[in-house]
Design a protein around this motif. Structure first.
Motif, PDB file in Angstrom:
ATOM      1  N   THR A   2     -65.784  20.887  11.108  1.00 42.05           N
ATOM      2  CA  THR A   2     -64.788  20.735  12.369  1.00 42.05           C
ATOM      3  C   THR A   2     -64.140  22.148  12.172  1.00 42.05           C
ATOM      4  N   LYS A   3     -63.670  22.532  13.225  1.00 46.22           N
ATOM      5  CA  LYS A   3     -62.924  23.696  13.810  1.00 46.22           C
ATOM      6  C   LYS A   3     -61.226  23.229  13.777  1.00 46.22           C
ATOM      7  N   SER A   4     -60.708  24.105  14.005  1.00 44.93           N
ATOM      8  CA  SER A   4     -58.950  23.702  14.313  1.00 44.93           C
ATOM      9  C   SER A   4     -58.880  23.177  15.714  1.00 44.93           C
ATOM     10  N   SER A   5     -59.671  23.793  16.479  1.00 46.21           N
ATOM     11  CA  SER A   5     -59.552  23.403  18.204  1.00 46.21           C
ATOM     12  C   SER A   5     -59.886  21.922  18.095  1.00 46.21           C
ATOM     13  N   LYS A   6     -59.094  21.406  18.784  1.00 45.89           N
ATOM     14  CA  LYS A   6     -59.230  19.765  18.924  1.00 45.89           C
ATOM     15  C   LYS A   6     -59.883  19.337  20.355  1.00 45.89           C
ATOM     16  N   ASN A   7     -60.979  19.875  20.506  1.00 41.17           N
ATOM     17  CA  ASN A   7     -61.751  19.553  21.435  1.00 41.17           C
ATOM     18  C   ASN A   7     -62.628  18.071  21.466  1.00 41.17           C
ATOM     19  N   GLU A   8     -63.075  17.788  22.078  1.00 53.17           N
ATOM     20  CA  GLU A   8     -63.825  16.354  22.352  1.00 53.17           C
ATOM     21  C   GLU A   8     -64.727  16.411  20.960  1.00 53.17           C
ATOM     22  N   ILE A   9     -65.637  17.362  20.865  1.00 54.71           N
ATOM     23  CA  ILE A   9     -66.736  17.175  19.590  1.00 54.71           C
ATOM     24  C   ILE A   9     -66.148  17.174  18.269  1.00 54.71           C
ATOM     25  N   ASP A  10     -64.992  18.028  18.200  1.00 54.70           N
ATOM     26  CA  ASP A  10     -64.458  18.127  16.891  1.00 54.70           C
ATOM     27  C   ASP A  10     -63.522  16.723  16.737  1.00 54.70           C
ATOM     28  N   LEU A  11     -63.085  16.103  17.877  1.00 47.47           N
ATOM     29  CA  LEU A  11     -62.576  14.504  17.535  1.00 47.47           C
ATOM     30  C   LEU A  11     -63.433  13.584  17.450  1.00 47.47           C
ATOM     31  N   ILE A  12     -64.580  13.804  17.851  1.00 48.84           N
ATOM     32  CA  ILE A  12     -65.882  12.731  17.329  1.00 48.84           C
ATOM     33  C   ILE A  12     -66.307  13.310  16.006  1.00 48.84           C
ATOM     34  N   ALA A  13     -66.195  14.546  15.702  1.00 54.21           N
ATOM     35  CA  ALA A  13     -66.562  14.792  14.244  1.00 54.21           C
ATOM     36  C   ALA A  13     -65.902  14.374  13.081  1.00 54.21           C
ATOM     37  N   ASN A  14     -64.345  14.409  13.449  1.00 48.84           N
ATOM     38  CA  ASN A  14     -63.516  13.873  12.400  1.00 48.84           C
ATOM     39  C   ASN A  14     -63.598  12.329  12.219  1.00 48.84           C
ATOM     40  N   GLU A  15     -63.754  11.447  13.533  1.00 51.53           N
ATOM     41  CA  GLU A  15     -63.946  10.236  13.374  1.00 51.53           C
ATOM     42  C   GLU A  15     -65.189   9.963  12.659  1.00 51.53           C
ATOM     43  N   PHE A  16     -66.090  10.597  12.744  1.00 55.28           N
ATOM     44  CA  PHE A  16     -67.449  10.355  12.027  1.00 55.28           C
ATOM     45  C   PHE A  16     -67.372  10.673  10.511  1.00 55.28           C
ATOM     46  N   ASN A  17     -66.705  11.687  10.031  1.00 55.53           N
ATOM     47  CA  ASN A  17     -66.352  11.893   8.619  1.00 55.53           C
ATOM     48  C   ASN A  17     -65.637  10.922   8.157  1.00 55.53           C
ATOM     49  N   PHE A  18     -64.729  10.288   8.865  1.00 57.10           N
ATOM     50  CA  PHE A  18     -63.811   9.324   8.404  1.00 57.10           C
ATOM     51  C   PHE A  18     -64.552   8.048   8.057  1.00 57.10           C
ATOM     52  N   MET A  19     -65.575   7.899   9.067  1.00 58.31           N
ATOM     53  CA  MET A  19     -66.392   6.668   8.975  1.00 58.31           C
ATOM     54  C   MET A  19     -67.300   6.873   7.788  1.00 58.31           C
ATOM     55  N   MET A  20     -67.912   7.870   7.572  1.00 48.60           N
ATOM     56  CA  MET A  20     -68.726   8.242   6.485  1.00 48.60           C
ATOM     57  C   MET A  20     -68.131   8.046   5.026  1.00 48.60           C
ATOM     58  N   ASP A  21     -66.700   8.393   5.183  1.00 49.59           N
ATOM     59  CA  ASP A  21     -66.050   8.103   3.829  1.00 49.59           C
ATOM     60  C   ASP A  21     -65.985   6.904   3.541  1.00 49.59           C
ATOM     61  N   ARG A  22     -65.619   6.038   4.539  1.00 52.54           N
ATOM     62  CA  ARG A  22     -65.696   4.493   4.181  1.00 52.54           C
ATOM     63  C   ARG A  22     -67.231   3.867   3.932  1.00 52.54           C
ATOM     64  N   ILE A  23     -68.073   4.468   4.593  1.00 52.61           N
ATOM     65  CA  ILE A  23     -69.545   3.958   4.165  1.00 52.61           C
ATOM     66  C   ILE A  23     -69.941   4.298   2.807  1.00 52.61           C
ATOM     67  N   GLU A  24     -69.491   5.499   2.439  1.00 51.84           N
ATOM     68  CA  GLU A  24     -69.959   6.052   1.175  1.00 51.84           C
ATOM     69  C   GLU A  24     -69.345   5.098   0.015  1.00 51.84           C
ATOM     70  N   VAL A  25     -68.235   4.954   0.292  1.00 45.26           N
ATOM     71  CA  VAL A  25     -67.297   3.973  -0.802  1.00 45.26           C
ATOM     72  C   VAL A  25     -67.885   2.794  -0.844  1.00 45.26           C
ATOM     73  N   SER A  26     -68.147   2.037   0.223  1.00 45.59           N
ATOM     74  CA  SER A  26     -68.825   0.959   0.312  1.00 45.59           C
ATOM     75  C   SER A  26     -69.932   0.846  -0.119  1.00 45.59           C
ATOM     76  N   TYR A  27     -70.924   2.115   0.076  1.00 45.36           N
ATOM     77  CA  TYR A  27     -72.504   1.914  -0.534  1.00 45.36           C
ATOM     78  C   TYR A  27     -72.125   2.165  -1.960  1.00 45.36           C
ATOM     79  N   GLN A  28     -71.323   3.141  -2.559  1.00 44.76           N
ATOM     80  CA  GLN A  28     -71.264   3.321  -3.947  1.00 44.76           C
ATOM     81  C   GLN A  28     -70.915   2.023  -4.594  1.00 44.76           C
ATOM     82  N   LYS A  29     -69.930   1.230  -4.066  1.00 42.38           N
ATOM     83  CA  LYS A  29     -69.577  -0.137  -4.740  1.00 42.38           C
ATOM     84  C   LYS A  29     -70.859  -1.013  -4.886  1.00 42.38           C
ATOM     85  N   GLN A  30     -71.553  -1.166  -3.800  1.00 41.07           N
ATOM     86  CA  GLN A  30     -72.695  -1.939  -3.772  1.00 41.07           C
ATOM     87  C   GLN A  30     -73.862  -1.400  -4.958  1.00 41.07           C
ATOM     88  N   LYS A  31     -73.904  -0.194  -5.021  1.00 42.82           N
ATOM     89  CA  LYS A  31     -74.810   0.329  -5.898  1.00 42.82           C
ATOM     90  C   LYS A  31     -74.529   0.204  -7.448  1.00 42.82           C
TER      91      LYS A  31
END
Length: 453
Positions: free
Chosen positions: A205-234
């Motif tokens: 993501t870039k420093s600009s707070k456009n809609e795509i960057d906002l979606i990308a940030n939320e996606f990264n936060f979601m992937m963090d949570r999914i990765e933690v859950s998946y690692q615990k399951q494995k």
């Protein structure tokens, strides 16, 4: 239709409609302006003729015609009629043409002072002129060729401009939208390649707070949570599988010892062998789950180069130790780049497991405990083909062939859990390779493994 194409289409259509409306308004306004301007010219000309007849005593009709013909502001194909208060024609500049008129037109003029109408290609203007002594009526007709030529030029200019700028707008809009949507395309390409083996992938993501960057940030936060859950399951699967192996090994050892004891009756030995078979199947299942969890958790660099023919021979040798009744027929198709193609970067142990599982699967589900192996290559891939004769899979079974715990109708009477091919696919995905199943001939199953060169 993609969002990019939809935006391009909507913006282009909006511009096309607005530009078309603007061109139409411009043409209508100029057409009305031409008509009003020509009307004013006709009015000036008509009043000039009347004033000459009224105010200049020495002028006659012939002289007035000469003045009309040599006028600097002479109109195209001009014709003029002047009437007195008794509706008598007192002046006419017409030779062989005529203006359609009636007494009713002159009476209308007296009441409304002026009128303007169209007669074919001619435009007729009438005016009422009131003096202290007499009333005069003038009808003047002419064709505004000059004004109509300008109007025609404006029409063609607007049409050509409309077509040209509409095309430019469609092209420019498509280019601009594509450029604006490039970050979204990059975002799509990034997330499209995310699977269970690379859950640590994140979108930049870039420093600009456009809609795509906002979606990308939320996606990264979601992937963090999914990765933690998946690692615990494995981790749970890996730890549980590892912990279960030890008691199962002790159970297997104790059953084998009791079965080997002379004091054990034949019926008890038969019963113990059945239990031992079940324990061995459970052990095999746990080992398969453990292999799957290791494939997911290991971050292989795959920098070591190994020859696939050597790995294949090792897999065949291990298979023959466990299943000496299986027969593997081997063939290598010679080609110029075969020696180079056989060198593959990867994890030797995992590749050996993958090849061993495919070979075992081919022998177990064959009708003669045989499998044929062929190594070949083309310009892009090293191809390992493994085939057998036996019952083939239906189209529905082929769609779910590499899903965990999937077993086809041809698996009746054979042991297994449906994890072997799933393990093969995971290992090959880790090595950027693929596996395909097809029915190459009647009652012939064919697995092909493709390794990118």
């Amino acid at each position: 239709m993609t969002l990019k194409n939809r935006i391009s289409l909507l913006v282009s259509l909006l511009f096309t409609i607005l530009f078309g409306l603007a061109s139409t308004v411009i043409f209508i306004l100029y057409s009305n302006y031409r008509k009003e301007e020509f009307r004013d010219r006709l009015e000036i000309k008509a009043l000039s003729n009347i004033k000459l007849l009224v105010n200049v005593k020495q002028i006659d009709n012939q002289l007035l015609k000469i003045i009309d013909q040599n006028s600097i502001n002479k109109l195209y194909d001009e014709k003029t009629l002047v009437f007195d208060s008794n509706y008598k024609l007192i002046y006419s500049s017409i030779d062989d043409a005529k203006i359609n008129w009636s007494v009713a037109d002159l009476k209308y003029l007296k009441k409304n002072k002026t009128f303007f109408k169209q007669q074919g290609d001619y435009e007729v203007y009438g005016v009422f002129y009131d003096t202290n002594d007499k009333d005069f009526y003038a009808l003047i007709s002419a064709t505004d060729d000059y004004g109509k030529k300008k109007l025609l030029f404006l029409r063609y200019t607007l049409i050509i401009s409309y077509i040209f700028f509409t095309c430019v707008c469609w092209i420019a809009t498509s280019f601009a939208v594509r450029k604006i949507m490039n970050p979204l395309n990059a975002f799509h390409q990034k997330i499209k390649n995310i699977n269970e083996n690379n859950l640590d992938t994140r979108v930049e993501t870039k420093s600009s707070k456009n809609e795509i960057d906002l979606i990308a940030n939320e996606f990264n936060f979601m992937m963090d949570r999914i990765e933690v859950s998946y690692q615990k399951q494995k981790e749970f699967t890996a730890h549980a599988s590892h912990e279960l192996r030890t008691p199962l090994s002790r159970i297997t050892s104790q059953i084998e010892n009791v079965a080997a004891d002379r004091k054990t009756s034949p019926d008890s030995k038969s019963f113990l062998k059945t239990i031992l078979s079940d324990v061995n199947q459970l052990t095999e299942l746990i080992n398969s789950l453990l292999i799957l969890s290791k494939i997911d958790t290991q971050n292989h660099e795959n920098n070591e180069v190994h020859r696939m023919d050597e790995i294949l021979f090792a897999a065949i040798e291990n298979l023959n130790k466990s299943f000496p009744e299986f027969v593997i027929l081997f063939e290598i198709e010679e080609s110029e780049n075969l020696d180079t193609a056989l060198e593959i970067k990867g994890n030797k142990n995992l590749l050996e497991i993958a090849l061993g599982n495919v070979l075992k699967n081919a022998c177990v589900y064959s009708d003669n405990k045989q499998a044929k192996v062929k190594i070949s290559s083309d310009d892009k891939n090293l191809i390992i083909s493994i085939s057998n004769t036996g019952t083939t899979l239906s189209e529905e079974e082929q769609k779910n062939l590499f899903q965990p715990f999937m077993r086809g109708k041809n698996s009746k009477g054979t042991t297994g859990f449906g994890l072997g091919l799933r393990i093969v696919q995971r290992i090959l995905t880790l090595h950027k390779a693929t596996i395909n199943y097809s029915v190459s001939d009647i009652n012939t199953n064919l697995f092909q493994l493709f390794f990118n060169l």
